[in-house]
Design an enzyme around this catalytic site. Structure first.
Site, PDB file in Angstrom:
ATOM      1  N   ASP A 179       0.811  -1.215   0.000  1.00 36.94           N
ATOM      2  CA  ASP A 179       0.000   0.000   0.000  1.00 36.94           C
ATOM      3  C   ASP A 179       0.846   1.268   0.000  1.00 36.94           C
ATOM      4  O   ASP A 179       1.927   1.305   0.577  1.00 36.94           O
ATOM      5  CB  ASP A 179      -0.883   0.010   1.255  1.00 36.94           C
ATOM      6  CG  ASP A 179      -2.353   0.077   0.897  1.00 36.94           C
ATOM      7  OD1 ASP A 179      -2.711  -0.396  -0.179  1.00 36.94           O
ATOM      8  OD2 ASP A 179      -3.124   0.610   1.700  1.00 36.94           O
ATOM      9  N   GLY A 233       0.386   5.462  -4.607  1.00 32.12           N
ATOM     10  CA  GLY A 233      -0.162   6.743  -5.040  1.00 32.12           C
ATOM     11  C   GLY A 233       0.162   7.867  -4.076  1.00 32.12           C
ATOM     12  O   GLY A 233       0.517   8.980  -4.486  1.00 32.12           O
ATOM     13  N   ARG A 234       0.050   7.602  -2.786  1.00 30.19           N
ATOM     14  CA  ARG A 234       0.355   8.624  -1.782  1.00 30.19           C
ATOM     15  C   ARG A 234       1.841   8.981  -1.781  1.00 30.19           C
ATOM     16  O   ARG A 234       2.210  10.129  -1.546  1.00 30.19           O
ATOM     17  CB  ARG A 234      -0.093   8.133  -0.399  1.00 30.19           C
ATOM     18  CG  ARG A 234      -1.604   8.213  -0.191  1.00 30.19           C
ATOM     19  CD  ARG A 234      -2.023   7.571   1.108  1.00 30.19           C
ATOM     20  NE  ARG A 234      -1.949   6.118   1.021  1.00 30.19           N
ATOM     21  CZ  ARG A 234      -1.949   5.320   2.084  1.00 30.19           C
ATOM     22  NH1 ARG A 234      -1.971   5.825   3.308  1.00 30.19           N
ATOM     23  NH2 ARG A 234      -1.897   4.012   1.926  1.00 30.19           N
ATOM     24  N   HIS A 240       3.400   3.849  -8.906  1.00 33.35           N
ATOM     25  CA  HIS A 240       3.327   2.427  -9.245  1.00 33.35           C
ATOM     26  C   HIS A 240       4.604   1.965  -9.946  1.00 33.35           C
ATOM     27  O   HIS A 240       5.031   0.816  -9.774  1.00 33.35           O
ATOM     28  CB  HIS A 240       2.093   2.160 -10.089  1.00 33.35           C
ATOM     29  CG  HIS A 240       0.815   2.529  -9.383  1.00 33.35           C
ATOM     30  ND1 HIS A 240       0.408   1.908  -8.222  1.00 33.35           N
ATOM     31  CD2 HIS A 240      -0.109   3.490  -9.651  1.00 33.35           C
ATOM     32  CE1 HIS A 240      -0.724   2.455  -7.812  1.00 33.35           C
ATOM     33  NE2 HIS A 240      -1.066   3.417  -8.659  1.00 33.35           N
ATOM     34  N   TRP A 258     -10.889  -1.546  -9.362  1.00 34.19           N
ATOM     35  CA  TRP A 258     -11.514  -1.051 -10.590  1.00 34.19           C
ATOM     36  C   TRP A 258     -12.246   0.274 -10.358  1.00 34.19           C
ATOM     37  O   TRP A 258     -12.620   0.948 -11.314  1.00 34.19           O
ATOM     38  CB  TRP A 258     -12.491  -2.090 -11.136  1.00 34.19           C
ATOM     39  CG  TRP A 258     -11.833  -3.339 -11.639  1.00 34.19           C
ATOM     40  CD1 TRP A 258     -11.829  -4.568 -11.044  1.00 34.19           C
ATOM     41  CD2 TRP A 258     -11.054  -3.487 -12.838  1.00 34.19           C
ATOM     42  NE1 TRP A 258     -11.101  -5.454 -11.795  1.00 34.19           N
ATOM     43  CE2 TRP A 258     -10.622  -4.825 -12.905  1.00 34.19           C
ATOM     44  CE3 TRP A 258     -10.688  -2.605 -13.861  1.00 34.19           C
ATOM     45  CZ2 TRP A 258      -9.837  -5.308 -13.950  1.00 34.19           C
ATOM     46  CZ3 TRP A 258      -9.908  -3.081 -14.906  1.00 34.19           C
ATOM     47  CH2 TRP A 258      -9.490  -4.416 -14.953  1.00 34.19           C
ATOM     48  N   LEU A 287      11.797 -19.900  -5.254  1.00 31.39           N
ATOM     49  CA  LEU A 287      10.753 -19.147  -4.563  1.00 31.39           C
ATOM     50  C   LEU A 287       9.496 -19.218  -5.417  1.00 31.39           C
ATOM     51  O   LEU A 287       9.563 -19.050  -6.643  1.00 31.39           O
ATOM     52  CB  LEU A 287      11.170 -17.676  -4.386  1.00 31.39           C
ATOM     53  CG  LEU A 287      10.083 -16.698  -3.926  1.00 31.39           C
ATOM     54  CD1 LEU A 287       9.736 -16.946  -2.457  1.00 31.39           C
ATOM     55  CD2 LEU A 287      10.517 -15.246  -4.135  1.00 31.39           C
ATOM     56  N   ARG A 330      -5.822  -3.176   8.114  1.00 32.68           N
ATOM     57  CA  ARG A 330      -6.920  -4.103   7.817  1.00 32.68           C
ATOM     58  C   ARG A 330      -6.426  -5.061   6.740  1.00 32.68           C
ATOM     59  O   ARG A 330      -5.453  -4.783   6.041  1.00 32.68           O
ATOM     60  CB  ARG A 330      -8.167  -3.356   7.354  1.00 32.68           C
ATOM     61  CG  ARG A 330      -7.940  -2.433   6.170  1.00 32.68           C
ATOM     62  CD  ARG A 330      -9.181  -1.613   5.844  1.00 32.68           C
ATOM     63  NE  ARG A 330      -8.942  -0.738   4.707  1.00 32.68           N
ATOM     64  CZ  ARG A 330      -8.389   0.474   4.792  1.00 32.68           C
ATOM     65  NH1 ARG A 330      -8.033   0.957   5.980  1.00 32.68           N
ATOM     66  NH2 ARG A 330      -8.203   1.216   3.716  1.00 32.68           N
ATOM     67  N   SER A 348      -8.368  -6.243   4.110  1.00 32.68           N
ATOM     68  CA  SER A 348      -8.921  -5.825   2.811  1.00 32.68           C
ATOM     69  C   SER A 348      -9.126  -6.963   1.815  1.00 32.68           C
ATOM     70  O   SER A 348      -8.656  -6.914   0.681  1.00 32.68           O
ATOM     71  CB  SER A 348      -8.030  -4.735   2.193  1.00 32.68           C
ATOM     72  OG  SER A 348      -8.065  -3.564   2.970  1.00 32.68           O
TER      73      SER A 348
END
Length: 235
Positions: free
Chosen positions: A2, A5-6, A19, A51, A111, A174, A176
């Site tokens: 996460d 974008g921030r 990204h 989406w 892996l 969380r 998600s």
């Protein structure tokens, strides 16, 4: 993973730039996993809920994944690549790239890297239940004797092990909709930094913290007897 974008917005960049930076972090974490002999790594790259984002950002995310599959440095590592998700709505070129990567790397043993793309945990469970219902209808399974093992055999990747450690970046706390069947006993690890800023040392730190936790899976803690206590080193 996460905070892409921030991370970009914090630097005055368009969100899609985050990204691209996040892909570099993926390479770093995969190499860190190989360094310590980790056998399975599963990355939540694009959810069924993603989406809802801006069309340009979605296009950037999916094209970045496709390009990395076909041209990225993971091609040359001892990494078996797998895809967990559904092809609905995904670009044909991306689906083909995912399938090529699975075929090309299927015999690698260093892996197993599973990329969750257009994945949702509830969707996975719903589709698995449908497959199980078909097996019952065909007479392959007695509906009165369905076990957890029967359900697990009808998951998209029946050989995927349970999640030991679930790590989420970006200061979100969380799960998600991520691997609800596999993560029922996962240890949770949340960190504030954004994904593009992580490196292999963060992975190692997460695993070090995990190793200090006592995993009982519902059992009571082991009692320390008098003999055990006398054998403990004094401080």
């Amino acid at each position: 993973m996460d905070g892409n974008g921030r991370w970009a917005q914090q630097r005055g960049l368009p969100r899609p730039e985050g990204h691209h930076a996040g892909t570099t972090a993926v390479h770093e974490i995969v190499c860190g996993a190989l360094d310590i002999g980790l056998r399975h790594l599963t990355l939540y790259a694009f959810s069924t809920e993603n989406w809802k984002r801006d069309t340009d950002e979605i296009t950037t995310i999916l094209e970045t994944i496709r390009r990395d599959l076909d041209e990225g440095p993971l091609r040359d590592l001892d990494v078996r690549q797998r895809w967990l998700g559904h092809p609905d709505k995904l670009p044909t070129e991306l689906v083909q790239a995912l399938q090529r990567a699975e075929r090309r790397t299927r015999n690698r043993i260093g892996l197993t890297l599973t990329m969750c793309i257009n994945y949702g945990g509830r969707d996975e469970i719903t589709r698995t239940a449908a497959a199980l219902a078909q097996a019952v209808q065909a007479g392959d399974i007695d509906p009165h004797l369905i076990s957890e093992e029967d359900f697990a055999r009808h998951l998209p990747h029946p050989d995927m092990p349970d999640v030991d450690l679930l790590w989420r970046t970006g200061n979100e706390q969380r799960t998600s909709n991520f691997l609800p069947w596999h993560a029922t006993y996962a240890e949770l690890h949340f960190t504030p930094g954004y994904w593009p800023d992580v490196d292999r040392r963060d992975l190692w730190q997460a695993i070090t913290e995990y190793s200090r936790r006592q995993r009982r899976h519902g059992a009571a803690p082991l009692a320390i007897t008098r003999d055990d206590a006398s054998a403990l080193p004094s401080r």
